[in-house]
Design a protein around this motif. Structure first.
Motif, short mmCIF file in Angstrom:
data_model
loop_
_atom_site.label_atom_id
_atom_site.label_comp_id
_atom_site.label_asym_id
_atom_site.label_seq_id
_atom_site.Cartn_x
_atom_site.Cartn_y
_atom_site.Cartn_z
N ALA A 4 0.82 -1.04 -0.18
CA ALA A 4 0.07 0.05 -0.14
C ALA A 4 0.96 1.37 0.00
O ALA A 4 2.02 1.26 0.51
N VAL A 5 0.23 2.35 -0.52
CA VAL A 5 1.24 3.77 -0.58
C VAL A 5 0.29 4.77 -0.24
O VAL A 5 -1.01 4.78 -0.74
N VAL A 6 0.83 5.76 0.40
CA VAL A 6 -0.01 6.88 0.99
C VAL A 6 0.86 8.01 0.57
O VAL A 6 2.34 8.02 0.68
N THR A 7 0.34 9.13 -0.12
CA THR A 7 1.01 10.30 -0.27
C THR A 7 0.42 11.64 0.15
O THR A 7 -0.91 11.52 0.20
N GLY A 8 1.22 12.44 0.36
CA GLY A 8 0.70 13.66 0.89
C GLY A 8 1.63 14.93 0.97
O GLY A 8 2.71 15.06 0.24
N GLU A 9 1.29 16.01 1.73
CA GLU A 9 2.07 17.23 1.86
C GLU A 9 3.54 17.01 2.17
O GLU A 9 3.65 15.85 2.83
N LEU B 24 -1.03 6.89 -8.61
CA LEU B 24 -1.30 5.61 -9.16
C LEU B 24 -0.01 4.86 -9.31
O LEU B 24 0.82 5.29 -9.70
N PHE B 25 -0.13 3.92 -8.38
CA PHE B 25 0.91 2.62 -8.63
C PHE B 25 0.53 1.59 -9.44
O PHE B 25 -0.53 1.00 -9.10
N VAL B 26 0.96 1.30 -10.56
CA VAL B 26 0.59 0.41 -11.29
C VAL B 26 1.10 -1.17 -10.92
O VAL B 26 0.67 -2.03 -11.44
N GLY C 242 5.33 3.86 -10.26
CA GLY C 242 4.10 4.86 -9.75
C GLY C 242 4.15 6.14 -10.15
O GLY C 242 5.15 6.71 -10.97
N TYR C 243 3.18 6.93 -10.14
CA TYR C 243 3.14 8.38 -10.62
C TYR C 243 2.11 9.07 -9.51
O TYR C 243 1.36 8.88 -8.91
N VAL C 244 2.65 10.51 -9.55
CA VAL C 244 2.20 11.32 -8.53
C VAL C 244 1.89 12.50 -9.36
O VAL C 244 3.02 13.21 -10.08
N THR C 245 0.80 13.04 -9.20
CA THR C 245 0.58 14.53 -10.01
C THR C 245 0.43 15.72 -9.11
O THR C 245 0.41 15.39 -7.80
N ALA D 168 3.69 19.11 -21.27
CA ALA D 168 3.82 20.26 -21.89
C ALA D 168 2.69 21.43 -21.82
O ALA D 168 2.77 22.47 -21.93
N THR D 169 1.60 20.70 -21.46
CA THR D 169 0.30 21.54 -21.16
C THR D 169 0.60 22.63 -19.92
O THR D 169 0.06 23.65 -19.87
N GLY D 170 1.39 22.01 -19.02
CA GLY D 170 1.55 22.67 -17.67
C GLY D 170 0.29 22.94 -16.78
O GLY D 170 0.36 23.60 -15.69
N LEU D 171 -0.84 22.28 -17.08
CA LEU D 171 -2.15 22.33 -16.45
C LEU D 171 -2.16 21.38 -15.08
O LEU D 171 -1.49 20.28 -15.25
N SER D 172 -2.48 21.75 -14.28
CA SER D 172 -2.92 21.02 -13.11
C SER D 172 -3.61 19.84 -13.37
O SER D 172 -4.35 19.62 -14.11
N GLN D 173 -3.02 18.70 -12.36
CA GLN D 173 -3.66 17.32 -12.81
C GLN D 173 -4.21 16.75 -11.64
O GLN D 173 -3.54 16.66 -10.47
N PHE D 174 -5.52 16.18 -11.71
CA PHE D 174 -6.19 15.96 -10.57
C PHE D 174 -6.43 14.29 -10.47
O PHE D 174 -7.14 14.03 -9.64
N GLY D 175 -6.52 13.40 -11.49
CA GLY D 175 -6.75 12.00 -11.50
C GLY D 175 -5.88 11.26 -12.42
O GLY D 175 -5.24 11.70 -13.66
N LEU D 176 -5.42 10.07 -12.28
CA LEU D 176 -4.89 9.28 -12.80
C LEU D 176 -5.54 7.93 -13.03
O LEU D 176 -6.39 7.40 -12.10
#
Length: 313
Positions: free
Chosen positions: A177-182, A211-213, A218-221, A243-251
């Motif tokens: 399991a993995v938890v991410t945060g501040e 998201l850890f595959v 794993g990937y973190v936005t 390249a978009t530089g836009l905030s990412q909210f879901g994976l």
């Protein structure tokens, strides 16, 4: 009026009161709708999940239920005040949704009705997942990791009391399991959540979605648009190219590919180290937060009631 009548009436009133106290009032109401009337422009969807029969999208006071077989969707409205900010699927096909107002909501009938239980304490819940044996895992403020093995009736709390927000929690498999945060915090467990080891992506990085595959990849936005990747279980991280530089909210992982959704209704697909925009004809949203794999593609949902099932060819 006779004494006997008053006595009988009193008995009926007491019985009625007891039945009302013992019974549980429905907390949600549901109605079948068309795809066009499932949502309104005031709906703001925050998450999506799917089991073998349906996908669900959640927002403030509402759950949208979309069958995989093309049947009529269902709009489920929550009575009272609720703001659903995350949702996950359990191994038994049930759903658990997280309420910003310190509750978890459970559905065992493919999203058509939901019941709530309070999360413990005064800390703020921010992320939810379903773990081994359909256990609930919730993370949030004060570096809190909470879990329940009885659908939210009782809880165990793991918190060091530090002033940090944990935003995401995921069980990769029954043990990992993995938890991410501040502050770029990453907490890893290899024993089903019994103990946690701490590392960091970097103190300036604020993870939003993760998201850890696999236990290694794993990937973190982030809200800055940066998407980080690890290939060694969080031992080290590299920046991918958005390249978009836009905030990412879901994976989500769809057909072996990783997708990200975010601000401006952008949908990105990872190609090597590059995130490539995916154009969806006739669709737009101020933001997308929910993304989940479904049969033949994926579903996205976000602001202004926007949702769509996208076919992957």
């Amino acid at each position: 009026m006779s004494y006997q009548f008053l006595k009988s009436a009193s008995a009926l009133l007491v019985a009625s009161t007891l039945l009302s106290a013992c019974g549980s009032k429905p907390e949600t109401s549901a109605k079948e709708v068309t795809p066009e009337t499932l949502t309104t422009r005031v709906d703001q969807f925050q998450g999506a999940a799917a089991n073998q029969k349906v996908a669900v999208i959640v927002g403030k006071d509402i759950v949208g239920v979309i069958p995989h077989d093309g049947g009529k969707p269902t709009r489920v409205e929550i009575k009272g005040t609720a703001s659903l900010i995350d949702v996950a699927t359990c191994a038994d096909g049930s759903f658990v949704a997280l309420d910003f107002y310190r509750k978890v909501w459970t559905s065992t009938d493919d999203g058509h009705s939901w019941t709530s239980k309070a999360t413990p304490g005064t800390w703020r819940p921010l992320g939810v997942t379903c773990g081994p044996a359909n256990s609930y895992w919730v993370v949030g403020s004060n570096s809190t990791i909470a879990n329940s093995s009885d659908r939210g009736t009782t809880w165990k709390i793991d918190s060091n009391g530090e002033d940090a927000m944990f935003n995401t929690v995921q069980f990769i498999d029954a043990q990992n399991a993995v938890v991410t945060g501040e502050f770029g915090t990453v907490k890893r467990s290899s024993d089903g959540g019994k103990s946690w080891a701490t590392s960091s992506i970097g103190p300036e990085f604020y993870p939003y979605a993760a998201l850890f595959v696999s236990p290694q990849e794993g990937y973190v936005t982030s809200l800055t648009g940066t998407i980080m990747r690890t290939k060694n279980g969080g031992g080290s991280w590299e920046k991918t190219n958005n390249a978009t530089g836009l905030s990412q909210f879901g994976l989500a992982k769809v057909d072996g590919r990783v997708y990200s959704v975010g601000l401006g209704g952008v949908v990105l697909r990872l190609d090597g180290n590059q995130w490539v925009p995916v154009k969806i004809e006739g669709f737009g949203a101020p933001f997308l937060k929910g993304v989940v794999a479904v049969k033949g593609g994926f579903l996205v949902a976000g602001g202004n009631g926007a949702w769509k099932v996208v076919t992957v060819k």
